[in-house]
Design an enzyme around this catalytic site. Sequence first.
Site, mmCIF file in Angstrom:
data_model
loop_
_atom_site.group_PDB
_atom_site.id
_atom_site.type_symbol
_atom_site.label_atom_id
_atom_site.label_comp_id
_atom_site.label_asym_id
_atom_site.label_seq_id
_atom_site.Cartn_x
_atom_site.Cartn_y
_atom_site.Cartn_z
ATOM 1 N N LYS A 184 0.830 -1.201 0.000
ATOM 2 C CA LYS A 184 0.000 0.000 0.000
ATOM 3 C C LYS A 184 0.874 1.264 0.000
ATOM 4 O O LYS A 184 2.083 1.182 0.124
ATOM 5 C CB LYS A 184 -0.947 -0.027 1.210
ATOM 6 C CG LYS A 184 -1.926 -1.221 1.171
ATOM 7 C CD LYS A 184 -3.040 -1.051 0.155
ATOM 8 C CE LYS A 184 -3.731 -2.317 -0.304
ATOM 9 N NZ LYS A 184 -4.568 -2.997 0.662
HETATM 10 C C1 PLP Z 1 -5.581 -4.134 1.087
HETATM 11 C C2 PLP Z 1 -7.061 -3.926 1.164
HETATM 12 C C3 PLP Z 1 -7.806 -4.245 2.304
HETATM 13 C C4 PLP Z 1 -7.250 -4.991 3.463
HETATM 14 O O1 PLP Z 1 -6.154 -4.395 4.038
HETATM 15 P P1 PLP Z 1 -5.283 -5.222 5.099
HETATM 16 O O2 PLP Z 1 -4.491 -4.153 5.788
HETATM 17 O O3 PLP Z 1 -4.435 -6.172 4.324
HETATM 18 O O4 PLP Z 1 -6.226 -5.920 6.005
HETATM 19 C C5 PLP Z 1 -9.144 -3.899 2.348
HETATM 20 N N1 PLP Z 1 -9.739 -3.306 1.289
HETATM 21 C C6 PLP Z 1 -9.078 -3.018 0.165
HETATM 22 C C7 PLP Z 1 -9.789 -2.336 -0.954
HETATM 23 C C8 PLP Z 1 -7.717 -3.345 0.059
HETATM 24 O O5 PLP Z 1 -7.054 -3.086 -1.084
#
Ligand code: PLP
Length: 381
Positions: A184
């Site tokens: 991210k």
């Molecule tokens: C990555 C992601 C999540 C989950 O995030 P985590 O920190 O891995 O739990 C939820 N929603 C979207 C749209 C994502 O891309």
Amino acid sequence: MKVPYSRPEIGPEEKAAAMRVLDSGWLTTGKEAQAFEQEFKDYLNRPALQCLAVNSATAGLHLALEAMGVGPGDEVIVPTMTFTATAEVVRYLGATPVFTDIDPETMCMTVEGIEDAMTEQTKVVIPVHYAGLACEVTEIVSHCHQHEVLVLEDAAHALPSTYDKRLVGTGGADATVFSFYANKTLTTGEGGMIVTPHDDYAKRMSTMSLHGIDRPAFDRFSAPGNWYYDVVAPGFKYNMTDLAAAIGREQLRKVERMAQRRAEIARQYLTAFNSLPVQLPYPGTMAREHAWHLFVLRLLPQAPMGRNQLMQALTAAGIGFSLHYTPLHRMTYWRESLNLDIGDYPEAERCYDSMISLPIFSTMTQAEVQRVIEVVTRSLV
Ligand SMILES: *Cc1c(COP(=O)(O)O)cnc(C)c1O
């Protein structure tokens, strides 16, 4: 030259921060997590908001829905074009996700889609700021609040994104959750941040994030002679460690620069691919700034090769790629448990057949950007 799909930006600052925590004798939730929450709030520049650091965005979404009182019989509206985490947390609480189709231009969910999906049972709407482009937050919040429906933003892609010139998380939603997963725009390896303007939600989420204990563990261990604690609910284990938080604090200092680099790469892609038989991602505006977590290209029918063939060409050239997403209504569990039909989501279907996510990350070198442009162009002219 190989180009990975993603590569986190970890510098000497993050390494020093991790070492500082490892040497401190305190590894779990403590001063670093507290400081990260405060600095995140400072970054959003809204003193009235509360921030809670957690160990994933999935945990954050679960906690937020729990604090909102979601339970059996309730419906929660989510777009079909998202990661399964957005919908699975609804199931954790025994409620039912209701999927909506997306806007063909922005690939975000729309106010009209939400209107169509709303019933007497709708309790929460979860807009997903797809790829880093904010949904129409102001309109969605106002429409939902008129109908006494709560808004929980899945901002996993949206740091820093704006809508109506306001950072996502500050636009009036009842809670917003960011993800700090490894790929991210800000990463702590695994982690997340919940933001809310509601004190009662903040208190409930804080309690539920640590076993339903009624006060933070750090106070419990650090205040001399104060050993007492109570358990007020069967909570979860969702707290962020100081190790992760210390890395997050350093990442936050770089977040604007990292975003600028992503935007620069996006501009180069947009220019380079402009005359190819592709639909380019909607680039946002000055008032609706894109965070460019993803760069999603859609191949037009007249392209000389299909999406799967392009994937093969990229693989042969050593270039990483991804696909965001196989829509949830196509996944076995969701299709079967909700009795869904592919024909109900025509826009998501059209995107799914033609889409591919290209590498875009802040440590991408110019040579890497050029290489992606060269291979994609060669394949599609
Ligand atoms: C990555 C992601 C999540 C989950 O995030 P985590 O920190 O891995 O739990 C939820 N929603 C979207 C749209 C994502 O891309």
